[in-house]
Design an enzyme around this catalytic site. Structure first.
Site, mmCIF file in Angstrom:
data_model
loop_
_atom_site.group_PDB
_atom_site.id
_atom_site.type_symbol
_atom_site.label_atom_id
_atom_site.label_comp_id
_atom_site.label_asym_id
_atom_site.label_seq_id
_atom_site.Cartn_x
_atom_site.Cartn_y
_atom_site.Cartn_z
ATOM 1 N N GLY A 1 0.830 -1.195 0.000
ATOM 2 C CA GLY A 1 0.000 0.000 0.000
ATOM 3 C C GLY A 1 0.864 1.243 0.000
ATOM 4 C CB CYS A 2 0.203 4.623 1.311
ATOM 5 S SG CYS A 2 1.032 6.197 1.556
ATOM 6 C CG PHE A 3 5.951 5.068 -0.482
ATOM 7 C CD1 PHE A 3 5.392 6.285 -0.151
ATOM 8 C CD2 PHE A 3 6.598 4.963 -1.709
ATOM 9 C CE1 PHE A 3 5.457 7.388 -0.989
ATOM 10 C CE2 PHE A 3 6.683 6.063 -2.567
ATOM 11 C CZ PHE A 3 6.104 7.273 -2.202
#
Length: 180
Positions: A11-13
């Protein structure tokens, strides 16, 4: 490249990087882009979905303090590995779940832990985490590094990263750096 570096997409880093940087035994965790076909991609290009890259965190760890197994356990606790090309409201191939291994030890550890997750039916759906050799890694732009720490008022950080980090810190309290 060191045997103690692994590249993970979940997902979002910003979420992964923030959490990993609080863990005792993590030397560094940097946000970046991996396994796509465009050279030196920008955030905007990756978000377009046209580069083939995954948002990743490249984690360097000290195996004397944190095992590869523990790194992978933390990784699987930080995201839902059964969501294909998304995590929550973040949708697109750049948000896919992936373990981009650097050596055979990491490949075998990834396969083992995924099998255990599936055998114990922790998740109601099958694990879709891709396990592939690391083809490339580009560190994300400087403003993405330590994003949560540097942008505490960002709405996404408050709505998504902060609750995930709070839950993570509660679950992995014994693994946190003492300054946390």
């Amino acid at each position: 490249m060191s045997d103690n570096v692994i590249t993970l997409g979940g997902g979002c880093f910003w979420c992964l990087e923030t959490a990993f940087n609080t863990v005792d035994g993590v030397v560094s965790a940097y946000s970046g882009y991996s396994n796509g076909h465009a050279e030196n991609p920008s955030y905007e290009a990756v978000c377009s979905g046209n580069t083939g890259h995954t948002e990743v965190v490249q984690v360097t760890f000290d195996p004397e303090r944190l095992s590869l197994r523990q790194v992978l356990e933390i990784f699987f606790a930080l995201h839902d590995p059964t969501q294909l090309n998304r995590q929550g409201n973040d949708v697109g191939t750049q948000y896919r779940s992936g373990i981009y291994y650097h050596n055979d030890e990491q490949l075998n550890a990834a396969k083992d832990i995924i099998k255990e997750i599936e055998d114990t039916e922790i998740w109601p759906n099958p694990v879709v985490t891709e396990v592939l050799p690391l083809e490339n890694y580009y560190q994300a732009e400087d403003y993405h590094q330590d994003y949560f720490t540097n942008n505490p008022q960002n709405q996404y950080c408050n709505m998504v990263v902060a609750p995930k980090l709070a839950k993570f810190k509660k679950t992995f309290a014994s693994k946190l750096k003492s300054s946390e």
